[in-house]
Motif scaffolding. Sequence first.
Motif, PDB file in Angstrom:
ATOM      1  N   THR A 231       0.843  -1.198   0.000  1.00  0.00           N
ATOM      2  CA  THR A 231       0.000   0.000   0.000  1.00  0.00           C
ATOM      3  C   THR A 231       0.878   1.248   0.000  1.00  0.00           C
ATOM      4  N   LYS A 232       0.548   2.217  -0.839  1.00  0.00           N
ATOM      5  CA  LYS A 232       1.364   3.422  -0.973  1.00  0.00           C
ATOM      6  C   LYS A 232       1.265   4.316   0.266  1.00  0.00           C
ATOM      7  N   ILE A 233       2.401   4.882   0.633  1.00  0.00           N
ATOM      8  CA  ILE A 233       2.488   5.784   1.784  1.00  0.00           C
ATOM      9  C   ILE A 233       2.783   7.192   1.289  1.00  0.00           C
ATOM     10  N   LYS A 234       2.010   8.169   1.779  1.00  0.00           N
ATOM     11  CA  LYS A 234       2.182   9.560   1.371  1.00  0.00           C
ATOM     12  C   LYS A 234       2.971  10.347   2.420  1.00  0.00           C
ATOM     13  N   ALA A 235       3.706  11.340   1.973  1.00  0.00           N
ATOM     14  CA  ALA A 235       4.359  12.262   2.901  1.00  0.00           C
ATOM     15  C   ALA A 235       3.277  13.093   3.581  1.00  0.00           C
ATOM     16  N   SER A 236       3.300  13.142   4.906  1.00  0.00           N
ATOM     17  CA  SER A 236       2.263  13.862   5.657  1.00  0.00           C
ATOM     18  C   SER A 236       2.347  15.362   5.442  1.00  0.00           C
ATOM     19  N   GLY A 237       3.535  15.832   5.069  1.00  0.00           N
ATOM     20  CA  GLY A 237       3.724  17.257   4.805  1.00  0.00           C
ATOM     21  C   GLY A 237       4.957  17.445   3.938  1.00  0.00           C
ATOM     22  N   GLY A 238       5.115  18.644   3.427  1.00  0.00           N
ATOM     23  CA  GLY A 238       6.283  18.921   2.607  1.00  0.00           C
ATOM     24  C   GLY A 238       7.536  19.027   3.455  1.00  0.00           C
ATOM     25  N   GLY A 239       8.674  18.624   2.890  1.00  0.00           N
ATOM     26  CA  GLY A 239       9.909  18.702   3.653  1.00  0.00           C
ATOM     27  C   GLY A 239      11.080  18.087   2.930  1.00  0.00           C
ATOM     28  N   LYS A 240      12.129  17.820   3.696  1.00  0.00           N
ATOM     29  CA  LYS A 240      13.370  17.250   3.163  1.00  0.00           C
ATOM     30  C   LYS A 240      13.649  15.917   3.828  1.00  0.00           C
ATOM     31  N   VAL A 241      13.903  14.899   3.033  1.00  0.00           N
ATOM     32  CA  VAL A 241      14.212  13.571   3.575  1.00  0.00           C
ATOM     33  C   VAL A 241      15.593  13.620   4.237  1.00  0.00           C
ATOM     34  N   ILE A 242      15.632  13.251   5.518  1.00  0.00           N
ATOM     35  CA  ILE A 242      16.912  13.254   6.226  1.00  0.00           C
ATOM     36  C   ILE A 242      17.413  11.842   6.522  1.00  0.00           C
ATOM     37  N   VAL A 243      16.512  10.853   6.488  1.00  0.00           N
ATOM     38  CA  VAL A 243      16.915   9.451   6.664  1.00  0.00           C
ATOM     39  C   VAL A 243      16.049   8.577   5.764  1.00  0.00           C
ATOM     40  N   SER A 244      16.686   7.666   5.062  1.00  0.00           N
ATOM     41  CA  SER A 244      15.993   6.615   4.336  1.00  0.00           C
ATOM     42  C   SER A 244      16.902   5.399   4.405  1.00  0.00           C
ATOM     43  N   ASP A 245      16.574   4.494   5.356  1.00  0.00           N
ATOM     44  CA  ASP A 245      17.497   3.390   5.637  1.00  0.00           C
ATOM     45  C   ASP A 245      16.747   2.244   6.304  1.00  0.00           C
ATOM     46  N   GLU A 246      17.465   1.170   6.582  1.00  0.00           N
ATOM     47  CA  GLU A 246      16.876  -0.016   7.219  1.00  0.00           C
ATOM     48  C   GLU A 246      17.535  -0.233   8.577  1.00  0.00           C
ATOM     49  N   PHE A 247      16.708  -0.451   9.613  1.00  0.00           N
ATOM     50  CA  PHE A 247      17.184  -0.559  10.989  1.00  0.00           C
ATOM     51  C   PHE A 247      16.639  -1.821  11.647  1.00  0.00           C
TER      52      PHE A 247
END
Length: 274
Positions: A184-200
């Motif tokens: 299922t697609k996930i939307k950005a809740s608001g405008g901004g800048k991605v600071i982390v995109s990783d796996e933990f």
Amino acid sequence: MKKTKLLLFLLLPLSVLANINVKHTPIPGGIAVVDFYTNHSNPKAFYNQVPVYTQRVNNTHWQALVGIPLLAKIGEKKIIIKDFSTRHIAFKVTEHNYKKQYITLKGKNKKYVNPNLLHMDRINQERPILSKARKVFSNTIMNKEAFIRPVSGVTTSPFGFKRFYNGQARRPHTGLDYAGDIGTKIKASGGGKVIVSDEFFFNGNAVFIDHGQGLISVYIHMNKRLVVPGQIVKQGDIIGTIGQTGRATGPHLHFGVYLNQTVVNPNLLINHEI
């Protein structure tokens, strides 16, 4: 006189002209809306020495939006305002009781209750990355409207639940869990800048978005991440898909919000209520 007022307006940072409509909810996990007044063009506010989100309502009327820690003690608190001088403004944190939630993890998922030494080594390596993300404070406000829900699924686990995994107490639930099928697609809740995109280890695939002035949204347990660090996103942009990665008992999205390095109830920014 008119020229002076016009000049003062032009000197005001455009970022402070954006307003977020938030209900004053001074409870653990809530947001205290503290009004203050100043002629200064760019006042600063601090809570427990951490910079706080500020917004200009009109003329000399400003607000500080203060995230209250889930484990905060009840009673009087203070923020510091720095403009032409330094002053304190008091507000009160009131009591709020969150329900308990008991979760049982079986089989390979037991590692998320009592991680082994190898897992702990990974967790310790990831902590500084996550801590740094939560501490991001950019002066430019990149979102000028109320948040939207990142997915339309029902809320399966509300914010603030006191959690117990296999009978062992863990920290309260720091966001909202939305049900949804994998992919299922996930939307950005608001405008901004991605600071982390990783796996933990615990969070699985995760994305953090900076919206400005310490307001950060978090998307956890994703199946796919479709954005990269440094990418600018608009409200509603697709940033990933729902998954079951990390400490998750089923496919869902964990949606969280940080304000002055503190987790707050996302519903206060979406629905303006707990």
